[in-house]
Scaffold this motif. Structure first.
Motif, PDB file in Angstrom:
ATOM      1  N   LYS A 156       0.818  -1.208   0.000  1.00  0.00           N
ATOM      2  CA  LYS A 156       0.000   0.000   0.000  1.00  0.00           C
ATOM      3  C   LYS A 156       0.859   1.269   0.000  1.00  0.00           C
ATOM      4  O   LYS A 156       0.475   2.295  -0.581  1.00  0.00           O
ATOM      5  CB  LYS A 156      -0.897  -0.013   1.243  1.00  0.00           C
ATOM      6  N   THR A 157       2.036   1.219   0.667  1.00  0.00           N
ATOM      7  CA  THR A 157       2.887   2.413   0.783  1.00  0.00           C
ATOM      8  C   THR A 157       3.997   2.462  -0.261  1.00  0.00           C
ATOM      9  O   THR A 157       4.730   3.443  -0.335  1.00  0.00           O
ATOM     10  CB  THR A 157       3.518   2.491   2.187  1.00  0.00           C
ATOM     11  N   ASN A 158       4.121   1.388  -1.034  1.00  0.00           N
ATOM     12  CA  ASN A 158       5.173   1.326  -2.041  1.00  0.00           C
ATOM     13  C   ASN A 158       4.706   1.889  -3.385  1.00  0.00           C
ATOM     14  O   ASN A 158       5.249   1.555  -4.431  1.00  0.00           O
ATOM     15  CB  ASN A 158       5.650  -0.118  -2.225  1.00  0.00           C
ATOM     16  N   VAL A 159       3.735   2.743  -3.342  1.00  0.00           N
ATOM     17  CA  VAL A 159       3.184   3.350  -4.552  1.00  0.00           C
ATOM     18  C   VAL A 159       4.248   4.257  -5.197  1.00  0.00           C
ATOM     19  O   VAL A 159       4.816   5.119  -4.524  1.00  0.00           O
ATOM     20  CB  VAL A 159       1.918   4.171  -4.229  1.00  0.00           C
ATOM     21  N   PRO A 160       4.539   4.082  -6.488  1.00  0.00           N
ATOM     22  CA  PRO A 160       5.548   4.911  -7.156  1.00  0.00           C
ATOM     23  C   PRO A 160       5.168   6.389  -7.163  1.00  0.00           C
ATOM     24  O   PRO A 160       4.015   6.756  -7.364  1.00  0.00           O
ATOM     25  CB  PRO A 160       5.582   4.350  -8.578  1.00  0.00           C
ATOM     26  N   VAL A 161       6.170   7.233  -6.922  1.00  0.00           N
ATOM     27  CA  VAL A 161       6.004   8.682  -6.989  1.00  0.00           C
ATOM     28  C   VAL A 161       7.074   9.219  -7.943  1.00  0.00           C
ATOM     29  O   VAL A 161       8.261   8.909  -7.798  1.00  0.00           O
ATOM     30  CB  VAL A 161       6.173   9.340  -5.601  1.00  0.00           C
ATOM     31  N   ASP A 212      -1.036  18.170   0.330  1.00  0.00           N
ATOM     32  CA  ASP A 212      -2.471  18.340   0.074  1.00  0.00           C
ATOM     33  C   ASP A 212      -2.966  17.333  -0.962  1.00  0.00           C
ATOM     34  O   ASP A 212      -4.066  16.785  -0.831  1.00  0.00           O
ATOM     35  CB  ASP A 212      -2.752  19.764  -0.414  1.00  0.00           C
ATOM     36  N   TYR A 213      -2.169  17.079  -1.982  1.00  0.00           N
ATOM     37  CA  TYR A 213      -2.589  16.130  -3.018  1.00  0.00           C
ATOM     38  C   TYR A 213      -2.731  14.721  -2.444  1.00  0.00           C
ATOM     39  O   TYR A 213      -3.728  14.038  -2.691  1.00  0.00           O
ATOM     40  CB  TYR A 213      -1.578  16.131  -4.163  1.00  0.00           C
ATOM     41  N   ILE A 214      -1.743  14.302  -1.649  1.00  0.00           N
ATOM     42  CA  ILE A 214      -1.765  12.943  -1.096  1.00  0.00           C
ATOM     43  C   ILE A 214      -2.922  12.763  -0.119  1.00  0.00           C
ATOM     44  O   ILE A 214      -3.617  11.740  -0.122  1.00  0.00           O
ATOM     45  CB  ILE A 214      -0.427  12.618  -0.400  1.00  0.00           C
ATOM     46  N   THR A 215      -3.158  13.751   0.734  1.00  0.00           N
ATOM     47  CA  THR A 215      -4.165  13.605   1.793  1.00  0.00           C
ATOM     48  C   THR A 215      -5.585  13.964   1.355  1.00  0.00           C
ATOM     49  O   THR A 215      -6.552  13.538   1.994  1.00  0.00           O
ATOM     50  CB  THR A 215      -3.779  14.486   3.003  1.00  0.00           C
ATOM     51  N   LYS A 216      -5.711  14.720   0.249  1.00  0.00           N
ATOM     52  CA  LYS A 216      -7.055  15.184  -0.123  1.00  0.00           C
ATOM     53  C   LYS A 216      -7.518  14.729  -1.506  1.00  0.00           C
ATOM     54  O   LYS A 216      -8.717  14.538  -1.729  1.00  0.00           O
ATOM     55  CB  LYS A 216      -7.114  16.711  -0.051  1.00  0.00           C
ATOM     56  N   GLU A 217      -6.609  14.549  -2.450  1.00  0.00           N
ATOM     57  CA  GLU A 217      -7.016  14.274  -3.823  1.00  0.00           C
ATOM     58  C   GLU A 217      -6.664  12.867  -4.302  1.00  0.00           C
ATOM     59  O   GLU A 217      -7.345  12.307  -5.153  1.00  0.00           O
ATOM     60  CB  GLU A 217      -6.359  15.298  -4.772  1.00  0.00           C
ATOM     61  N   TRP A 218      -5.629  12.298  -3.794  1.00  0.00           N
ATOM     62  CA  TRP A 218      -5.156  10.999  -4.276  1.00  0.00           C
ATOM     63  C   TRP A 218      -6.191   9.903  -4.011  1.00  0.00           C
ATOM     64  O   TRP A 218      -6.840   9.878  -2.961  1.00  0.00           O
ATOM     65  CB  TRP A 218      -3.830  10.669  -3.585  1.00  0.00           C
ATOM     66  N   ASN A 227      -5.659   6.805  -3.411  1.00  0.00           N
ATOM     67  CA  ASN A 227      -5.080   5.768  -2.550  1.00  0.00           C
ATOM     68  C   ASN A 227      -4.620   4.511  -3.300  1.00  0.00           C
ATOM     69  O   ASN A 227      -4.404   3.467  -2.680  1.00  0.00           O
ATOM     70  CB  ASN A 227      -6.063   5.344  -1.447  1.00  0.00           C
ATOM     71  N   LYS A 228      -4.427   4.615  -4.611  1.00  0.00           N
ATOM     72  CA  LYS A 228      -3.940   3.447  -5.342  1.00  0.00           C
ATOM     73  C   LYS A 228      -3.094   3.809  -6.576  1.00  0.00           C
ATOM     74  O   LYS A 228      -2.185   3.063  -6.924  1.00  0.00           O
ATOM     75  CB  LYS A 228      -5.094   2.543  -5.760  1.00  0.00           C
ATOM     76  N   SER A 229      -3.378   4.901  -7.233  1.00  0.00           N
ATOM     77  CA  SER A 229      -2.689   5.252  -8.482  1.00  0.00           C
ATOM     78  C   SER A 229      -1.276   5.765  -8.226  1.00  0.00           C
ATOM     79  O   SER A 229      -0.972   6.286  -7.155  1.00  0.00           O
ATOM     80  CB  SER A 229      -3.482   6.331  -9.238  1.00  0.00           C
ATOM     81  N   ASP A 230      -0.403   5.610  -9.233  1.00  0.00           N
ATOM     82  CA  ASP A 230       0.918   6.230  -9.177  1.00  0.00           C
ATOM     83  C   ASP A 230       0.757   7.746  -9.075  1.00  0.00           C
ATOM     84  O   ASP A 230      -0.222   8.308  -9.567  1.00  0.00           O
ATOM     85  CB  ASP A 230       1.716   5.895 -10.437  1.00  0.00           C
ATOM     86  N   ILE A 231       1.740   8.369  -8.426  1.00  0.00           N
ATOM     87  CA  ILE A 231       1.658   9.820  -8.214  1.00  0.00           C
ATOM     88  C   ILE A 231       2.666  10.528  -9.117  1.00  0.00           C
ATOM     89  O   ILE A 231       3.853  10.191  -9.131  1.00  0.00           O
ATOM     90  CB  ILE A 231       1.915  10.161  -6.738  1.00  0.00           C
ATOM     91  N   LEU A 232       2.177  11.494  -9.871  1.00  0.00           N
ATOM     92  CA  LEU A 232       3.020  12.343 -10.706  1.00  0.00           C
ATOM     93  C   LEU A 232       2.905  13.775 -10.186  1.00  0.00           C
ATOM     94  O   LEU A 232       1.800  14.289 -10.034  1.00  0.00           O
ATOM     95  CB  LEU A 232       2.575  12.283 -12.170  1.00  0.00           C
TER      96      LEU A 232
END
Length: 506
Positions: free
Chosen positions: A69-74, A189-195, A197-202
């Motif tokens: 769950k926490t190894n999501v690519p950023v 803000d992006y991680i805590t409000k918009e993400w 919880n599964k997709s890669d983060i750009l």
């Protein structure tokens, strides 16, 4: 009245039945928990079924899920460069680890009513507990710096290049660096409000222009006339090659130092380690009251020459040490020894502009250091450094008796060193008149005795040698009645020559 009694009777019966049910459930639950302390069937943590697992087994299973769950690519765009990391490295982590204990306690903890209700829920749809995740902005900022700092383009201060016609100023350059405050706030803000919880983060990092601290204008202050200079001489010839190679190497390392206002420079940090791999040769150094070869021998002439140039320029000296024994290439108390990591020469630019250090090694036997900068001293002012010998300790004699040599045998193995206590004074003049005299420091140099080997084997009347029965072990002095007058004469001669003799140094 009858209806009231009837209602009371019904309530009593229901309570009795409920009580027996609860008691039966509680008794069964108690029995099962004693048999095996496992999580009850029907308990889930998120989508993880932890039924019939021990606390340790459930913890292992949940940790594997959390890692995924926490190894999501950023991916972070820094000035067009894609920097890859993951949420875990940014500090995103599982925060409610007590949920494992909570799972173990389902149906076993709380009052009778709660345990009864948990049992009914477990039989029907089961009970699902939630994992909680979080990230702290400060931790994210610290972690992001470690990950992204190398991708910043730092500003470059203006610098100098010494040419045959004077100094050439190399212009400063602006830099582009990450604005960590803005970037971290937006990413948080992006991680805590918009993400989701599964997709890669750009994410694109916010950057800002970084300005150099010192510009071409600052460097133009540096004059091509030295603020201070000093030279020393050294012997040449094949027997001095290693020592002179060390002097040359040290001078090359220190040539071209550019030190901005307030910055400090440590010779040990830039010259060590004293190894062959680092360019050093074995040559004479002071060791335990004598001279022995070690890597870097001769480097103290480099540090001492630079030290005197710094004094002439009146640059602040932060750390300086004298030698254990006197040296011949600078006056007493005007030396600066280097040894291991405990004797160093450290100086600081205490002027309003950069200073530039130039070294000139001449294979013919001279070493020169020059210190350039912005000299704001009044032209009517000058300084002079005066060495004062406070005490002189004559060379003693240490005699070693050798029973294998005849009594006529005598050999000097070491000439010894005169000991001194000396002071270094800074004298200031204005228009040629002395206006101030300041004691910089007092230095003490050890006396080392002259070492003499004497034979003790006597000859008999037939010309055969016999061994002297007297003690032939090492002694600090020989028999006073036999040798005092001879030694006093030799000591006076040695003492007079000692000041003129070149000493091998680090």
């Amino acid at each position: 009245m009858k209806s009231i009694k009837k209602s009371v009777a019904v309530i009593t019966v229901v309570a009795a039945v409920l009580g027996m049910s609860v008691f039966a459930f509680g008794a069964a639950s108690s029995k099962n928990s004693k048999d095996k302390d496992v999580i009850k069937s029907g308990v889930r943590i998120e989508s993880i079924d932890v039924s019939d697992l021990t606390e340790e087994e459930a913890n292992t299973k949940v940790k594997a899920y959390v890692k995924e769950k926490t190894n999501v690519p950023v991916k972070i765009d820094v000035n067009g460069t894609e920097v890859k990391t993951n949420l875990s490295d940014l500090g995103y982590k599982w925060t409610n680890k007590s949920v494992i204990e909570e799972a173990v306690g389902v149906g076993k903890s709380g009052n009778v009513i709660k345990r009864y209700k948990d049992g009914l829920d477990l039989k029907n749809e089961g009970i699902e507990l939630k994992l909680e995740f979080g990230i702290e902005e400060k931790n994210m900022k610290d972690n992001l710096k470690k990950i992204c700092d190398s991708y910043n383009v730092e500003a470059k201060n203006a610098s100098l290049k010494l040419t045959s016609s004077g100094f050439e100023v190399i212009p400063e350059q602006d830099g582009v660096v990450i604005d960590y405050d803005v970037t971290v706030s937006g990413l948080y803000d992006y991680i805590t409000k918009e993400w989701d919880n599964k997709s890669d983060i750009l994410y694109t990092a916010e950057t800002k222009v970084s300005k150099p601290k010192y510009t071409s204008e600052d460097l133009k202050k540096v004059s091509s006339t030295p603020m201070g200079s000093y030279y020393t001489s050294f012997s040449v010839g094949t027997s001095y090659d290693n020592r002179n190679n060390n002097i040359k190497h040290g001078a090359e390392v220190l040539d071209g130092i550019l030190l901005y206002p307030g910055e400090q420079y440590s010779l040990n940090e830039h010259l060590a380690p004293w190894t062959a791999e680092n360019g050093w040769y074995p040559a004479g150094t002071y060791v335990d009251g004598g001279v022995a070869d070690s890597y870097g021998g001769g480097i103290c002439q480099v540090s001492s020459t630079l030290y005197n140039a710094l004094l002439e320029a009146e640059i602040k000296v932060v750390e300086r040490y004298s030698h254990s024994m006197s040296v011949a290439y600078v006056p007493l108390a005007a030396d600066a020894a280097l040894a291991g990591d405990y004797k160093d020469l450290v100086f600081e630019n205490n002027t309003d502009a950069p200073i530039y250090i130039q070294s000139v090694y001449n294979a013919g036997g001279t070493l020169t250091f020059k210190v350039y900068g912005h000299d704001t001293r009044d032209s009517s002012r000058s300084v002079k450094y005066v060495s004062e010998t406070v005490k002189e300790i004559p060379i003693g004699t240490k005699v070693t008796k050798d029973s294998s040599k005849p009594t006529s045998y005598e050999s000097v193995t070491e000439n010894g060193h005169v000991g001194y206590v000396a002071k270094l004074w800074k004298v200031t003049y204005e228009n040629g008149e002395e206006v101030d005299k300041e004691l910089l420091h007092t230095s003490t140099y050890a006396m080392t005795p002259k070492k003499v080997v004497k034979g003790t084997k006597k000859e008999d009347k037939k010309g055969e040698e016999t061994t002297d029965k007297k003690d032939d072990s090492d002694s600090d002095s020989d028999n006073k009645e036999e040798t005092t007058k001879k030694n006093e004469k030799a000591e006076k001669t040695t003492s007079a020559k000692a000041k003129e003799t070149k000493k091998s140094e680090e």
